[in-house]
Scaffold this motif. Sequence first.
Motif, mmCIF file in Angstrom:
data_model
loop_
_atom_site.group_PDB
_atom_site.id
_atom_site.type_symbol
_atom_site.label_atom_id
_atom_site.label_comp_id
_atom_site.label_asym_id
_atom_site.label_seq_id
_atom_site.Cartn_x
_atom_site.Cartn_y
_atom_site.Cartn_z
ATOM 1 N N UNK A 121 -21.455 19.082 -6.169
ATOM 2 C CA UNK A 121 -22.061 18.657 -7.438
ATOM 3 C C UNK A 121 -21.231 17.673 -8.267
ATOM 4 N N UNK A 122 -19.924 17.587 -8.022
ATOM 5 C CA UNK A 122 -19.101 16.611 -8.749
ATOM 6 C C UNK A 122 -18.792 15.375 -7.913
ATOM 7 N N UNK A 123 -19.426 15.261 -6.749
ATOM 8 C CA UNK A 123 -19.294 14.057 -5.937
ATOM 9 C C UNK A 123 -18.198 14.070 -4.903
ATOM 10 N N UNK A 124 -17.531 15.195 -4.685
ATOM 11 C CA UNK A 124 -16.478 15.280 -3.677
ATOM 12 C C UNK A 124 -17.096 15.370 -2.287
ATOM 13 N N UNK A 125 -16.744 14.412 -1.418
ATOM 14 C CA UNK A 125 -17.321 14.380 -0.088
ATOM 15 C C UNK A 125 -16.710 15.462 0.806
ATOM 16 N N UNK A 126 -17.549 15.957 1.711
ATOM 17 C CA UNK A 126 -17.098 16.875 2.749
ATOM 18 C C UNK A 126 -18.035 16.717 3.935
ATOM 19 N N UNK A 127 -17.594 17.150 5.113
ATOM 20 C CA UNK A 127 -18.392 16.982 6.323
ATOM 21 C C UNK A 127 -18.803 18.333 6.881
ATOM 22 N N UNK A 128 -20.024 18.367 7.394
ATOM 23 C CA UNK A 128 -20.516 19.529 8.126
ATOM 24 C C UNK A 128 -20.591 19.086 9.586
ATOM 25 N N UNK A 186 -27.847 22.239 11.294
ATOM 26 C CA UNK A 186 -29.063 21.908 10.555
ATOM 27 C C UNK A 186 -29.377 22.918 9.467
ATOM 28 N N UNK A 187 -29.279 24.200 9.802
ATOM 29 C CA UNK A 187 -29.552 25.254 8.820
ATOM 30 C C UNK A 187 -28.530 25.223 7.697
ATOM 31 N N UNK A 214 -13.626 19.420 6.348
ATOM 32 C CA UNK A 214 -14.547 19.483 7.471
ATOM 33 C C UNK A 214 -14.903 20.949 7.676
ATOM 34 N N UNK A 215 -16.187 21.240 7.660
ATOM 35 C CA UNK A 215 -16.670 22.606 7.820
ATOM 36 C C UNK A 215 -17.467 22.702 9.118
ATOM 37 N N UNK A 216 -17.212 23.739 9.918
ATOM 38 C CA UNK A 216 -17.923 23.926 11.180
ATOM 39 C C UNK A 216 -18.802 25.165 11.085
ATOM 40 N N UNK A 225 -23.776 22.497 20.018
ATOM 41 C CA UNK A 225 -24.985 22.076 19.308
ATOM 42 C C UNK A 225 -25.175 20.579 19.413
ATOM 43 N N UNK A 226 -26.431 20.141 19.468
ATOM 44 C CA UNK A 226 -26.662 18.705 19.379
ATOM 45 C C UNK A 226 -26.401 18.223 17.961
#
Length: 125
Positions: free
Chosen positions: A102-109, A73-74, A66-68, A115-116
């Motif tokens: 690029x290799x299909x590993x999921x991650x969240x932004x 959006x940017x 999970x990346x914050x 922020x909305x």
Amino acid sequence: MGLRWSEVCVDAADVDALAQWWSEVLGWPAEGTEDGDVRLRATTGPDWLFLEVSDPKVVKNRIHFDLTPDDQGAEVDRLIALGARRVDVGQGVQSWVVLADPEGNEFCVLSGQGQPAAGPQQTQD
């Protein structure tokens, strides 16, 4: 006896390419190891170690990042321009955006502080 979390290991078909991609995403320097792996030197937390594997990724990750960002959006736009893609893992409409490297590993932004949400998830193949 104590423990220290020292590395996150990421399996990759092409360790050099995937490590370079994440190095660009995170702004962390990449360095080769004597074993042929590639290490990203984290500015905080554990380093990331990219290990070559021959088997392809076939199912959703059981653990993901999970990346914050400051601006969700940017950041999503930047990551997609670098080669990430939106994915649907059954999340529905949420305040976070699910992408894959690029290799299909999921991650969240995640959405940044105050922020909305970025809007509904849409899978783009």
